[in-house]
Design a protein around this motif. Structure first.
Motif, mmCIF file in Angstrom:
data_model
loop_
_atom_site.group_PDB
_atom_site.id
_atom_site.type_symbol
_atom_site.label_atom_id
_atom_site.label_comp_id
_atom_site.label_asym_id
_atom_site.label_seq_id
_atom_site.Cartn_x
_atom_site.Cartn_y
_atom_site.Cartn_z
ATOM 1 N N PHE A 139 0.840 -1.203 0.000
ATOM 2 C CA PHE A 139 0.000 0.000 0.000
ATOM 3 C C PHE A 139 0.874 1.251 0.000
ATOM 4 O O PHE A 139 1.986 1.250 0.532
ATOM 5 N N GLN A 140 0.318 2.297 -0.600
ATOM 6 C CA GLN A 140 0.879 3.631 -0.443
ATOM 7 C C GLN A 140 -0.065 4.426 0.446
ATOM 8 O O GLN A 140 -1.274 4.445 0.209
ATOM 9 N N GLU A 141 0.486 5.013 1.470
ATOM 10 C CA GLU A 141 -0.321 5.869 2.341
ATOM 11 C C GLU A 141 -0.371 7.269 1.727
ATOM 12 O O GLU A 141 0.647 7.957 1.645
ATOM 13 N N LYS A 142 -1.585 7.673 1.261
ATOM 14 C CA LYS A 142 -1.743 8.956 0.569
ATOM 15 C C LYS A 142 -2.657 9.888 1.368
ATOM 16 O O LYS A 142 -3.649 9.442 1.959
ATOM 17 N N THR A 143 -2.273 11.140 1.362
ATOM 18 C CA THR A 143 -3.063 12.156 2.073
ATOM 19 C C THR A 143 -4.157 12.690 1.154
ATOM 20 O O THR A 143 -3.915 12.980 -0.027
ATOM 21 N N VAL A 144 -5.368 12.795 1.692
ATOM 22 C CA VAL A 144 -6.508 13.301 0.910
ATOM 23 C C VAL A 144 -6.395 14.828 0.776
ATOM 24 O O VAL A 144 -6.254 15.546 1.779
ATOM 25 N N VAL A 145 -6.388 15.297 -0.493
ATOM 26 C CA VAL A 145 -6.299 16.735 -0.770
ATOM 27 C C VAL A 145 -7.372 17.116 -1.795
ATOM 28 O O VAL A 145 -7.928 16.255 -2.484
ATOM 29 N N SER A 171 -6.857 12.633 -4.500
ATOM 30 C CA SER A 171 -7.923 13.654 -4.508
ATOM 31 C C SER A 171 -9.079 13.204 -3.628
ATOM 32 O O SER A 171 -9.287 12.005 -3.414
ATOM 33 N N LEU A 172 -9.836 14.172 -3.145
ATOM 34 C CA LEU A 172 -11.001 13.866 -2.310
ATOM 35 C C LEU A 172 -11.994 13.013 -3.072
ATOM 36 O O LEU A 172 -12.591 12.084 -2.513
ATOM 37 N N VAL A 173 -12.144 13.304 -4.380
ATOM 38 C CA VAL A 173 -13.093 12.541 -5.204
ATOM 39 C C VAL A 173 -12.692 11.073 -5.248
ATOM 40 O O VAL A 173 -13.524 10.176 -5.029
ATOM 41 N N ASN A 174 -11.425 10.815 -5.525
ATOM 42 C CA ASN A 174 -10.967 9.416 -5.602
ATOM 43 C C ASN A 174 -10.986 8.729 -4.237
ATOM 44 O O ASN A 174 -11.243 7.539 -4.129
ATOM 45 N N ALA A 175 -10.713 9.507 -3.200
ATOM 46 C CA ALA A 175 -10.756 8.951 -1.852
ATOM 47 C C ALA A 175 -12.167 8.513 -1.496
ATOM 48 O O ALA A 175 -12.370 7.461 -0.882
ATOM 49 N N LYS A 176 -13.170 9.334 -1.908
ATOM 50 C CA LYS A 176 -14.568 8.999 -1.633
ATOM 51 C C LYS A 176 -14.975 7.714 -2.358
ATOM 52 O O LYS A 176 -15.861 6.979 -1.899
ATOM 53 N N LYS A 192 -16.338 7.871 3.779
ATOM 54 C CA LYS A 192 -16.045 8.521 5.066
ATOM 55 C C LYS A 192 -14.843 9.465 4.993
ATOM 56 O O LYS A 192 -14.648 10.301 5.870
ATOM 57 N N TYR A 193 -13.967 9.298 3.954
ATOM 58 C CA TYR A 193 -12.737 10.078 3.908
ATOM 59 C C TYR A 193 -13.001 11.562 3.686
ATOM 60 O O TYR A 193 -13.893 11.948 2.923
ATOM 61 N N GLU A 194 -12.195 12.383 4.381
ATOM 62 C CA GLU A 194 -12.271 13.840 4.242
ATOM 63 C C GLU A 194 -10.865 14.395 4.010
ATOM 64 O O GLU A 194 -9.877 13.650 4.116
ATOM 65 N N ILE A 195 -10.789 15.684 3.700
ATOM 66 C CA ILE A 195 -9.508 16.337 3.476
ATOM 67 C C ILE A 195 -8.590 16.138 4.702
ATOM 68 O O ILE A 195 -9.023 16.314 5.839
ATOM 69 N N GLY A 196 -7.327 15.716 4.425
ATOM 70 C CA GLY A 196 -6.345 15.515 5.503
ATOM 71 C C GLY A 196 -6.256 14.095 5.993
ATOM 72 O O GLY A 196 -5.310 13.737 6.710
ATOM 73 N N ASP A 197 -7.240 13.259 5.648
ATOM 74 C CA ASP A 197 -7.192 11.849 6.054
ATOM 75 C C ASP A 197 -6.106 11.099 5.282
ATOM 76 O O ASP A 197 -5.642 11.550 4.227
ATOM 77 N N ILE A 198 -5.725 9.953 5.827
ATOM 78 C CA ILE A 198 -4.742 9.078 5.155
ATOM 79 C C ILE A 198 -5.476 7.881 4.568
ATOM 80 O O ILE A 198 -6.231 7.190 5.262
ATOM 81 N N VAL A 199 -5.247 7.629 3.280
ATOM 82 C CA VAL A 199 -5.877 6.503 2.587
ATOM 83 C C VAL A 199 -4.795 5.502 2.177
ATOM 84 O O VAL A 199 -3.762 5.888 1.627
#
Length: 345
Positions: free
Chosen positions: A61-67, A78-83, A88-95
Protein backbone atom coordinates in the motif's frame (compact mmCIF):
# COMPACT_ATOMS: atom_id res chain seq x y z
CA UNK A 1 -2.72 -17.72 -5.30
CA UNK A 2 -0.70 -20.62 -6.69
CA UNK A 3 2.44 -18.44 -6.70
CA UNK A 4 1.88 -17.73 -2.99
CA UNK A 5 1.59 -21.46 -2.34
CA UNK A 6 4.82 -22.07 -4.27
CA UNK A 7 6.56 -19.34 -2.26
CA UNK A 8 5.27 -20.79 1.01
CA UNK A 9 6.48 -24.27 0.05
CA UNK A 10 9.88 -22.89 -0.99
CA UNK A 11 10.27 -21.09 2.35
CA UNK A 12 9.28 -24.22 4.28
CA UNK A 13 11.88 -26.26 2.37
CA UNK A 14 14.56 -23.64 3.04
CA UNK A 15 13.67 -23.65 6.72
CA UNK A 16 14.02 -27.44 6.89
CA UNK A 17 17.07 -27.96 4.69
CA UNK A 18 19.06 -24.76 5.19
CA UNK A 19 18.11 -24.06 8.79
CA UNK A 20 16.98 -20.55 7.79
CA UNK A 21 13.87 -19.36 9.61
CA UNK A 22 10.82 -18.51 7.50
CA UNK A 23 10.38 -15.28 9.49
CA UNK A 24 13.86 -14.13 8.44
CA UNK A 25 13.08 -14.71 4.76
CA UNK A 26 9.62 -13.09 4.99
CA UNK A 27 11.21 -10.01 6.52
CA UNK A 28 13.71 -9.93 3.66
CA UNK A 29 10.89 -10.18 1.11
CA UNK A 30 8.98 -7.34 2.78
CA UNK A 31 12.12 -5.21 2.63
CA UNK A 32 12.56 -6.10 -1.04
CA UNK A 33 9.02 -4.93 -1.81
CA UNK A 34 9.70 -1.61 -0.10
CA UNK A 35 12.91 -1.27 -2.12
CA UNK A 36 11.02 -2.07 -5.33
CA UNK A 37 8.57 0.73 -4.50
CA UNK A 38 11.42 3.15 -4.02
CA UNK A 39 12.91 2.17 -7.38
CA UNK A 40 9.54 2.39 -9.13
CA UNK A 41 8.07 5.51 -7.53
CA UNK A 42 11.19 7.35 -6.41
CA UNK A 43 10.32 7.04 -2.73
CA UNK A 44 9.36 4.44 -0.16
CA UNK A 45 8.54 6.83 2.67
CA UNK A 46 4.80 6.23 2.41
CA UNK A 47 4.91 2.51 1.56
CA UNK A 48 3.46 -0.14 3.84
CA UNK A 49 3.71 -3.90 3.27
CA UNK A 50 1.50 -6.53 4.86
CA UNK A 51 2.34 -10.21 4.54
CA UNK A 52 0.51 -13.23 5.90
CA UNK A 53 3.14 -15.66 7.28
CA UNK A 54 0.68 -18.55 6.97
CA UNK A 55 -0.19 -18.10 3.29
CA UNK A 56 2.61 -15.76 2.04
CA UNK A 57 -0.12 -13.56 0.53
CA UNK A 58 1.12 -9.99 0.49
CA UNK A 59 -0.27 -6.52 -0.21
CA UNK A 60 1.63 -3.32 -0.83
CA UNK A 61 0.00 0.00 0.00
CA UNK A 62 0.88 3.63 -0.44
CA UNK A 63 -0.32 5.87 2.34
CA UNK A 64 -1.74 8.96 0.57
CA UNK A 65 -3.06 12.16 2.07
CA UNK A 66 -6.51 13.30 0.91
CA UNK A 67 -6.30 16.74 -0.77
CA UNK A 68 -8.61 18.91 -2.89
CA UNK A 69 -6.08 19.31 -5.69
CA UNK A 70 -3.38 16.63 -6.25
CA UNK A 71 0.11 18.05 -6.76
CA UNK A 72 2.11 14.88 -5.96
CA UNK A 73 0.31 11.68 -7.10
CA UNK A 74 2.76 9.52 -5.15
CA UNK A 75 1.96 11.17 -1.83
CA UNK A 76 -1.55 12.50 -2.40
CA UNK A 77 -5.04 11.42 -3.50
CA UNK A 78 -7.92 13.65 -4.51
CA UNK A 79 -11.00 13.87 -2.31
CA UNK A 80 -13.09 12.54 -5.20
CA UNK A 81 -10.97 9.42 -5.60
CA UNK A 82 -10.76 8.95 -1.85
CA UNK A 83 -14.57 9.00 -1.63
CA UNK A 84 -14.64 6.24 -4.26
CA UNK A 85 -12.60 4.09 -1.88
CA UNK A 86 -14.75 4.98 1.14
CA UNK A 87 -17.24 7.78 1.51
CA UNK A 88 -16.05 8.52 5.07
CA UNK A 89 -12.74 10.08 3.91
CA UNK A 90 -12.27 13.84 4.24
CA UNK A 91 -9.51 16.34 3.48
CA UNK A 92 -6.34 15.52 5.50
CA UNK A 93 -7.19 11.85 6.05
CA UNK A 94 -4.74 9.08 5.16
CA UNK A 95 -5.88 6.50 2.59
CA UNK A 96 -4.14 3.16 2.00
CA UNK A 97 -4.05 2.69 -1.76
CA UNK A 98 -3.02 -0.76 -2.91
CA UNK A 99 -0.33 -0.89 -5.60
CA UNK A 100 -1.37 -3.25 -8.38
CA UNK A 101 0.66 -2.04 -11.35
CA UNK A 102 1.72 -4.95 -13.57
CA UNK A 103 5.03 -3.24 -14.20
CA UNK A 104 5.63 -2.84 -10.48
CA UNK A 105 4.62 -6.47 -9.93
CA UNK A 106 7.26 -7.66 -12.39
CA UNK A 107 9.96 -5.49 -10.80
CA UNK A 108 8.90 -6.47 -7.29
CA UNK A 109 8.92 -10.18 -8.14
CA UNK A 110 12.42 -10.01 -9.62
CA UNK A 111 13.63 -7.90 -6.71
CA UNK A 112 12.13 -10.30 -4.17
CA UNK A 113 13.78 -13.24 -5.94
CA UNK A 114 17.19 -11.54 -5.83
CA UNK A 115 16.73 -10.62 -2.16
CA UNK A 116 15.73 -14.18 -1.25
CA UNK A 117 18.80 -15.61 -3.00
CA UNK A 118 21.05 -13.06 -1.30
CA UNK A 119 19.43 -13.70 2.08
CA UNK A 120 19.82 -17.45 1.64
CA UNK A 121 23.54 -16.99 0.98
CA UNK A 122 23.89 -14.66 3.97
CA UNK A 123 21.97 -16.96 6.30
CA UNK A 124 23.78 -20.08 5.10
CA UNK A 125 27.08 -18.32 5.77
CA UNK A 126 25.87 -17.21 9.20
CA UNK A 127 24.60 -20.70 10.10
CA UNK A 128 27.88 -22.30 8.98
CA UNK A 129 29.95 -19.72 10.83
CA UNK A 130 27.97 -20.20 14.07
CA UNK A 131 28.18 -23.98 13.73
CA UNK A 132 31.95 -24.06 13.35
CA UNK A 133 32.61 -21.13 15.69
CA UNK A 134 31.04 -23.26 18.44
CA UNK A 135 33.73 -25.90 17.67
CA UNK A 136 36.63 -23.44 18.04
CA UNK A 137 39.30 -24.78 20.43
CA UNK A 138 38.02 -28.31 19.96
CA UNK A 139 39.18 -31.40 18.06
CA UNK A 140 37.30 -32.67 15.01
CA UNK A 141 37.85 -35.39 12.42
CA UNK A 142 38.48 -34.14 8.90
CA UNK A 143 39.13 -35.69 5.50
CA UNK A 144 42.26 -34.65 3.63
CA UNK A 145 41.35 -33.10 0.27
CA UNK A 146 44.59 -31.95 -1.36
CA UNK A 147 47.78 -29.97 -0.93
CA UNK A 148 47.59 -26.28 -1.82
CA UNK A 149 51.24 -25.39 -2.06
CA UNK A 150 52.56 -26.51 1.31
CA UNK A 151 49.20 -26.11 3.04
CA UNK A 152 46.63 -28.89 3.29
CA UNK A 153 42.91 -28.53 2.60
CA UNK A 154 40.90 -30.61 5.10
CA UNK A 155 37.16 -31.11 4.71
CA UNK A 156 35.23 -30.86 7.99
CA UNK A 157 31.83 -31.85 6.61
CA UNK A 158 30.28 -28.67 5.24
CA UNK A 159 33.39 -26.55 4.79
CA UNK A 160 37.08 -26.98 4.05
CA UNK A 161 39.66 -25.93 6.64
CA UNK A 162 43.27 -24.96 6.07
CA UNK A 163 46.12 -26.79 7.78
CA UNK A 164 49.02 -24.39 7.18
CA UNK A 165 52.62 -25.51 6.92
CA UNK A 166 53.35 -23.93 10.34
CA UNK A 167 50.63 -26.06 11.98
CA UNK A 168 51.80 -29.33 10.45
CA UNK A 169 54.03 -31.77 12.31
CA UNK A 170 57.35 -32.01 10.54
CA UNK A 171 57.55 -35.23 8.57
CA UNK A 172 53.80 -35.89 8.45
CA UNK A 173 52.57 -36.55 4.91
CA UNK A 174 48.88 -36.85 4.09
CA UNK A 175 47.07 -38.69 1.34
CA UNK A 176 43.75 -37.57 -0.24
CA UNK A 177 40.67 -39.08 1.53
CA UNK A 178 42.77 -39.83 4.64
CA UNK A 179 40.92 -39.13 7.90
CA UNK A 180 42.83 -37.11 10.50
CA UNK A 181 42.01 -35.35 13.75
CA UNK A 182 42.76 -31.62 13.90
CA UNK A 183 42.47 -28.90 16.50
CA UNK A 184 40.37 -25.90 15.40
CA UNK A 185 42.53 -22.87 16.07
CA UNK A 186 40.32 -20.11 14.72
CA UNK A 187 37.09 -19.55 12.79
CA UNK A 188 36.81 -16.28 10.87
CA UNK A 189 33.66 -14.87 9.30
CA UNK A 190 34.27 -13.80 5.67
CA UNK A 191 32.08 -12.82 2.73
CA UNK A 192 32.84 -16.22 1.17
CA UNK A 193 31.88 -18.18 4.28
CA UNK A 194 33.78 -19.25 7.40
CA UNK A 195 37.56 -19.47 7.10
CA UNK A 196 38.79 -22.19 9.44
CA UNK A 197 42.39 -22.63 10.54
CA UNK A 198 43.35 -25.98 12.09
CA UNK A 199 46.44 -27.43 13.76
CA UNK A 200 48.21 -30.75 14.26
CA UNK A 201 50.96 -29.22 16.45
CA UNK A 202 48.99 -27.48 19.20
CA UNK A 203 49.37 -28.92 22.74
CA UNK A 204 45.58 -28.74 23.13
CA UNK A 205 45.30 -31.45 20.46
CA UNK A 206 46.91 -33.88 22.91
CA UNK A 207 44.64 -32.72 25.71
CA UNK A 208 41.46 -33.09 23.62
CA UNK A 209 42.50 -36.54 22.39
CA UNK A 210 42.80 -37.71 25.99
CA UNK A 211 39.37 -36.25 26.73
CA UNK A 212 37.99 -38.38 23.88
CA UNK A 213 39.73 -41.58 25.01
CA UNK A 214 39.45 -41.26 28.81
CA UNK A 215 35.89 -41.09 30.19
CA UNK A 216 37.19 -39.97 33.61
CA UNK A 217 38.63 -36.81 32.01
CA UNK A 218 35.46 -36.11 30.06
CA UNK A 219 33.42 -36.55 33.26
CA UNK A 220 35.72 -34.24 35.23
CA UNK A 221 36.97 -36.85 37.70
CA UNK A 222 40.49 -36.68 36.27
CA UNK A 223 41.89 -33.29 35.28
CA UNK A 224 44.69 -32.50 32.86
CA UNK A 225 46.71 -29.82 34.64
CA UNK A 226 49.32 -29.14 31.99
CA UNK A 227 50.63 -30.29 28.60
CA UNK A 228 54.09 -29.73 27.16
CA UNK A 229 54.75 -30.82 23.61
CA UNK A 230 57.40 -31.03 20.94
CA UNK A 231 55.16 -32.03 18.00
CA UNK A 232 56.04 -35.31 16.33
CA UNK A 233 58.63 -36.22 18.96
CA UNK A 234 57.31 -36.20 22.52
CA UNK A 235 54.60 -34.86 24.83
CA UNK A 236 54.28 -34.78 28.61
CA UNK A 237 50.84 -34.66 30.21
CA UNK A 238 50.33 -33.89 33.92
CA UNK A 239 47.12 -35.30 35.40
CA UNK A 240 45.33 -35.10 38.75
CA UNK A 241 42.48 -37.13 40.26
CA UNK A 242 39.65 -35.59 42.30
CA UNK A 243 38.94 -39.03 43.76
CA UNK A 244 41.50 -40.40 46.22
CA UNK A 245 40.94 -44.01 45.20
CA UNK A 246 41.38 -43.36 41.46
CA UNK A 247 44.93 -43.23 40.10
CA UNK A 248 44.96 -40.57 37.34
CA UNK A 249 47.93 -42.00 35.42
CA UNK A 250 46.38 -45.47 35.36
CA UNK A 251 43.07 -44.05 34.13
CA UNK A 252 44.82 -42.26 31.26
CA UNK A 253 47.05 -45.17 30.30
CA UNK A 254 44.13 -47.60 30.35
CA UNK A 255 44.07 -51.41 30.48
CA UNK A 256 47.30 -52.70 28.93
CA UNK A 257 48.01 -49.18 27.71
CA UNK A 258 44.99 -49.17 25.40
CA UNK A 259 43.91 -45.56 25.99
CA UNK A 260 47.26 -43.88 25.66
CA UNK A 261 47.97 -46.11 22.66
CA UNK A 262 44.99 -44.62 20.81
CA UNK A 263 46.37 -41.13 21.41
CA UNK A 264 49.86 -42.16 20.31
CA UNK A 265 48.49 -43.74 17.12
CA UNK A 266 46.54 -40.58 16.26
CA UNK A 267 49.74 -38.57 16.80
CA UNK A 268 51.55 -41.01 14.51
CA UNK A 269 53.72 -42.60 17.21
CA UNK A 270 54.67 -39.41 19.02
CA UNK A 271 55.88 -40.47 22.45
CA UNK A 272 53.49 -39.49 25.26
CA UNK A 273 54.48 -39.47 28.96
CA UNK A 274 51.60 -39.30 31.43
CA UNK A 275 52.76 -38.11 34.85
CA UNK A 276 50.98 -37.34 38.13
CA UNK A 277 50.57 -33.69 39.02
CA UNK A 278 51.28 -32.68 42.63
CA UNK A 279 50.68 -29.44 44.55
CA UNK A 280 54.16 -29.97 46.03
CA UNK A 281 56.54 -28.47 43.42
CA UNK A 282 59.39 -30.78 44.44
CA UNK A 283 57.26 -33.87 43.88
CA UNK A 284 55.83 -32.43 40.69
CA UNK A 285 59.28 -31.71 39.22
CA UNK A 286 60.49 -35.20 40.17
CA UNK A 287 57.45 -36.76 38.49
CA UNK A 288 57.89 -34.60 35.40
CA UNK A 289 61.39 -35.97 34.81
CA UNK A 290 59.97 -39.50 34.48
CA UNK A 291 61.07 -42.07 33.41
CA UNK A 292 64.27 -40.97 35.17
CA UNK A 293 64.53 -41.66 38.91
CA UNK A 294 65.24 -38.62 41.09
CA UNK A 295 67.15 -38.60 44.41
CA UNK A 296 66.27 -35.11 45.66
CA UNK A 297 64.69 -31.82 44.54
CA UNK A 298 65.44 -28.43 46.12
CA UNK A 299 63.03 -25.58 45.33
CA UNK A 300 64.00 -21.91 45.22
CA UNK A 301 60.59 -20.26 44.99
CA UNK A 302 61.96 -16.71 44.84
CA UNK A 303 63.84 -17.46 41.62
CA UNK A 304 61.46 -20.16 40.31
CA UNK A 305 64.40 -22.58 40.33
CA UNK A 306 64.52 -26.32 40.97
CA UNK A 307 67.83 -28.07 41.65
CA UNK A 308 67.45 -31.78 40.96
CA UNK A 309 69.89 -34.46 42.15
CA UNK A 310 69.75 -37.70 40.16
CA UNK A 311 71.76 -40.93 40.42
CA UNK A 312 74.68 -40.91 38.01
CA UNK A 313 73.22 -43.72 35.95
CA UNK A 314 69.95 -41.74 35.56
CA UNK A 315 71.47 -38.46 34.39
CA UNK A 316 71.34 -39.13 30.65
CA UNK A 317 67.76 -40.40 31.00
CA UNK A 318 66.76 -37.30 32.95
CA UNK A 319 68.30 -35.04 30.33
CA UNK A 320 66.90 -37.04 27.43
CA UNK A 321 67.89 -37.03 23.78
CA UNK A 322 69.27 -33.58 22.94
CA UNK A 323 67.93 -32.34 26.31
CA UNK A 324 64.32 -33.07 25.38
CA UNK A 325 63.17 -34.77 28.61
CA UNK A 326 64.50 -32.00 30.87
CA UNK A 327 63.25 -29.29 28.50
CA UNK A 328 59.70 -30.69 28.43
CA UNK A 329 59.69 -31.22 32.20
CA UNK A 330 60.62 -27.58 32.72
CA UNK A 331 57.93 -26.43 30.30
CA UNK A 332 55.34 -28.72 31.91
CA UNK A 333 56.00 -27.58 35.48
CA UNK A 334 56.96 -23.96 34.86
CA UNK A 335 60.18 -24.37 36.89
CA UNK A 336 63.74 -23.80 35.71
CA UNK A 337 65.40 -27.18 36.27
CA UNK A 338 69.07 -27.63 37.04
CA UNK A 339 70.13 -31.28 36.89
CA UNK A 340 73.12 -32.46 38.95
CA UNK A 341 74.53 -35.99 39.23
CA UNK A 342 74.72 -37.43 42.73
CA UNK A 343 78.51 -37.86 42.53
CA UNK A 344 79.00 -34.08 42.23
CA UNK A 345 77.58 -33.38 45.69
Amino acid sequence: MSSNNELLEALNILEREKNISKETLLEAIENSLVTACKNHFGTSENVKVTMDPQTCEYHVFQEKTVVEQVEDPVEQISLVNAKMVDSKYEIGDIVNVEIQSKEFGRIATQNAKNVILQKIREEERKVLYNQYYSMEKDVVTGVVQRYIGRNVSVNLGKVDAILTENEQVRGEVFQPTERIKVYILEVKDTSKGPKILVSRTHPELVKRLFEIEVPEIYEGVVEIKSVAREPGARSKVAVFSREANLHPVGACVGPKGSRVRMVVEELRNERVDVIQWSPDPAVYVANALSPAKVSHVSIDEDNNYATVIVPDDQLSLAIGKEGQNARLAARLTGWHIDLKPQSFQ
